[in-house]
Scaffold this motif. Sequence first.
Motif, PDB file in Angstrom:
ATOM      1  N   HIS A 189       0.877  -1.171   0.000  1.00  0.00           N
ATOM      2  CA  HIS A 189       0.000   0.000   0.000  1.00  0.00           C
ATOM      3  C   HIS A 189       0.911   1.216   0.000  1.00  0.00           C
ATOM      4  CE1 HIS A 189      -4.034   1.761   1.586  1.00  0.00           C
ATOM      5  NE2 HIS A 189      -3.376   2.660   0.871  1.00  0.00           N
ATOM      6  N   LEU A 190       0.910   1.981  -1.072  1.00  0.00           N
ATOM      7  CA  LEU A 190       1.847   3.091  -1.228  1.00  0.00           C
ATOM      8  C   LEU A 190       1.136   4.439  -1.225  1.00  0.00           C
ATOM      9  CD1 LEU A 190       4.338   1.575  -3.828  1.00  0.00           C
ATOM     10  CD2 LEU A 190       4.528   1.694  -1.342  1.00  0.00           C
ATOM     11  N   GLN A 191       0.154   4.550  -0.349  1.00  0.00           N
ATOM     12  CA  GLN A 191      -0.539   5.817  -0.156  1.00  0.00           C
ATOM     13  C   GLN A 191      -0.984   5.910   1.291  1.00  0.00           C
ATOM     14  OE1 GLN A 191      -0.992   8.888  -0.358  1.00  0.00           O
ATOM     15  NE2 GLN A 191      -1.816   9.001  -2.453  1.00  0.00           N
ATOM     16  N   ASP A 192      -1.093   7.141   1.789  1.00  0.00           N
ATOM     17  CA  ASP A 192      -1.593   7.368   3.144  1.00  0.00           C
ATOM     18  C   ASP A 192      -2.996   6.766   3.252  1.00  0.00           C
ATOM     19  OD1 ASP A 192      -2.690   8.379   5.498  1.00  0.00           O
ATOM     20  OD2 ASP A 192      -1.767  10.349   5.278  1.00  0.00           O
ATOM     21  N   PRO A 193      -3.194   5.774   4.105  1.00  0.00           N
ATOM     22  CA  PRO A 193      -4.505   5.119   4.192  1.00  0.00           C
ATOM     23  C   PRO A 193      -5.636   6.039   4.642  1.00  0.00           C
ATOM     24  CG  PRO A 193      -2.797   3.770   5.207  1.00  0.00           C
ATOM     25  CD  PRO A 193      -2.195   5.118   4.953  1.00  0.00           C
ATOM     26  N   ASN A 194      -5.297   7.171   5.254  1.00  0.00           N
ATOM     27  CA  ASN A 194      -6.325   8.077   5.755  1.00  0.00           C
ATOM     28  C   ASN A 194      -6.845   9.049   4.701  1.00  0.00           C
ATOM     29  OD1 ASN A 194      -6.136   6.919   8.293  1.00  0.00           O
ATOM     30  ND2 ASN A 194      -4.673   8.424   9.045  1.00  0.00           N
ATOM     31  N   LEU A 195      -6.244   9.077   3.526  1.00  0.00           N
ATOM     32  CA  LEU A 195      -6.728   9.943   2.462  1.00  0.00           C
ATOM     33  C   LEU A 195      -7.913   9.310   1.744  1.00  0.00           C
ATOM     34  CD1 LEU A 195      -3.366  11.227   0.925  1.00  0.00           C
ATOM     35  CD2 LEU A 195      -4.833  12.335   2.633  1.00  0.00           C
ATOM     36  N   GLY A 196      -8.646  10.114   1.002  1.00  0.00           N
ATOM     37  CA  GLY A 196      -9.863   9.665   0.357  1.00  0.00           C
ATOM     38  C   GLY A 196      -9.628   8.829  -0.881  1.00  0.00           C
ATOM     39  N   GLN A 200      -6.330   7.254  -3.219  1.00  0.00           N
ATOM     40  CA  GLN A 200      -6.004   5.828  -3.196  1.00  0.00           C
ATOM     41  C   GLN A 200      -5.921   5.247  -4.605  1.00  0.00           C
ATOM     42  OE1 GLN A 200      -5.133   4.641  -0.291  1.00  0.00           O
ATOM     43  NE2 GLN A 200      -5.859   6.440   0.816  1.00  0.00           N
ATOM     44  N   VAL A 201      -6.686   5.782  -5.532  1.00  0.00           N
ATOM     45  CA  VAL A 201      -6.745   5.215  -6.880  1.00  0.00           C
ATOM     46  C   VAL A 201      -5.822   5.938  -7.846  1.00  0.00           C
ATOM     47  CG1 VAL A 201      -8.259   4.703  -8.851  1.00  0.00           C
ATOM     48  CG2 VAL A 201      -9.114   4.448  -6.513  1.00  0.00           C
ATOM     49  N   TYR A 202      -5.715   7.262  -7.714  1.00  0.00           N
ATOM     50  CA  TYR A 202      -5.047   8.044  -8.750  1.00  0.00           C
ATOM     51  C   TYR A 202      -3.727   8.675  -8.314  1.00  0.00           C
ATOM     52  CZ  TYR A 202      -9.655   7.681 -10.857  1.00  0.00           C
ATOM     53  OH  TYR A 202     -10.826   7.203 -11.372  1.00  0.00           O
ATOM     54  N   HIS A 228      -2.988  -2.306  -7.090  1.00  0.00           N
ATOM     55  CA  HIS A 228      -2.101  -2.568  -8.227  1.00  0.00           C
ATOM     56  C   HIS A 228      -1.791  -1.276  -8.967  1.00  0.00           C
ATOM     57  CE1 HIS A 228      -0.704  -4.026 -12.130  1.00  0.00           C
ATOM     58  NE2 HIS A 228      -0.471  -5.199 -11.557  1.00  0.00           N
ATOM     59  N   ARG A 229      -2.813  -0.481  -9.237  1.00  0.00           N
ATOM     60  CA  ARG A 229      -2.627   0.761  -9.986  1.00  0.00           C
ATOM     61  C   ARG A 229      -1.680   1.713  -9.265  1.00  0.00           C
ATOM     62  NH1 ARG A 229      -5.648   4.185 -13.666  1.00  0.00           N
ATOM     63  NH2 ARG A 229      -5.225   6.372 -13.198  1.00  0.00           N
ATOM     64  N   THR A 230      -1.916   1.911  -7.963  1.00  0.00           N
ATOM     65  CA  THR A 230      -1.090   2.842  -7.198  1.00  0.00           C
ATOM     66  C   THR A 230       0.358   2.376  -7.133  1.00  0.00           C
ATOM     67  OG1 THR A 230      -3.011   3.436  -5.859  1.00  0.00           O
ATOM     68  CG2 THR A 230      -0.852   4.023  -4.992  1.00  0.00           C
ATOM     69  N   ALA A 231       0.560   1.074  -6.876  1.00  0.00           N
ATOM     70  CA  ALA A 231       1.924   0.553  -6.810  1.00  0.00           C
ATOM     71  C   ALA A 231       2.627   0.702  -8.144  1.00  0.00           C
ATOM     72  CB  ALA A 231       1.906  -0.914  -6.378  1.00  0.00           C
TER      73      ALA A 231
END
Length: 290
Positions: A189-196, A200-202, A228-231
Amino acid sequence: MFPVLRSFCLLAATALISAPLAADETTGSDNWWWDDDWWEDGVMYADLENHEVAIERIEYERDGIGIPAMVARPADGEDYPAILWTHGRRGLDDLAELHVKRLAARGFVVLAPDLYTGRFMESHPLDHDYELEGDLNSGLDVLLERDDIVGDRACLVSITRGGYKALKVAVTFERQVEDVACWAGYYPHLQDPNLGEPHQVYRYANEVNELEIPMMILIGDEEQYQRHRTARMAADGLASRGGEVHWIEYPGVGRGFDFRNGNNRTFADDLASRDAMIRVTRFVNQHLRD
């Protein structure tokens, strides 16, 4: 964007560690996965060590909070390269501990903090507690202070949401290069989990743009779309700036291939899990031993 390096779940494919930005090839004896020793003589895993594993339970402190941790290492008493292992949302449960043991059996001293128990958190939290990043960073200090490790640096290995915490340790806590030599992330998971949702997708975490250490991502091509997309975007972005990225994608393999058990586990999961362990082993040794 760099070409995808796919691991085709062939036992022979473990003979070579992936080169960064390698070509996407599927057939023929001139390609990255071909192994003459296997094809001609049936040799498998010629350089793979297998060690009996000893388990130690420790606790370290940060800001008055006791953080329990599992330390797994070969039982022979010799010194080995150091790995800081980071769990995902499920926490350091029985399945996670099995992964730590399998990694230690390859010849590593692995410290895996139980980041939830010390803060009385339940498994599978929806929100991310930023204090966990500091707790993990303190675990790196504890690991590097041990007298049974080779050298004075460690590599990071993370699972799922543990990837975000590992990223923050490397970048935000400024531990990369001097203290951390490399990072391998299983379906990270390469994004802050607390963001909307749009983030998370873009988008991926800005900290990825500041990575200076080699990174390996191991993921199934049937992983959740947003993960997958974010990574992939993160890997493409890092590679475009000259960073060293190894992208290992397993066709026909879905989410959590190293954790499915019992009747939920497929042959493809098992092959991907074994292949990933070999690649991570060689990747870490390359940066801590060679």
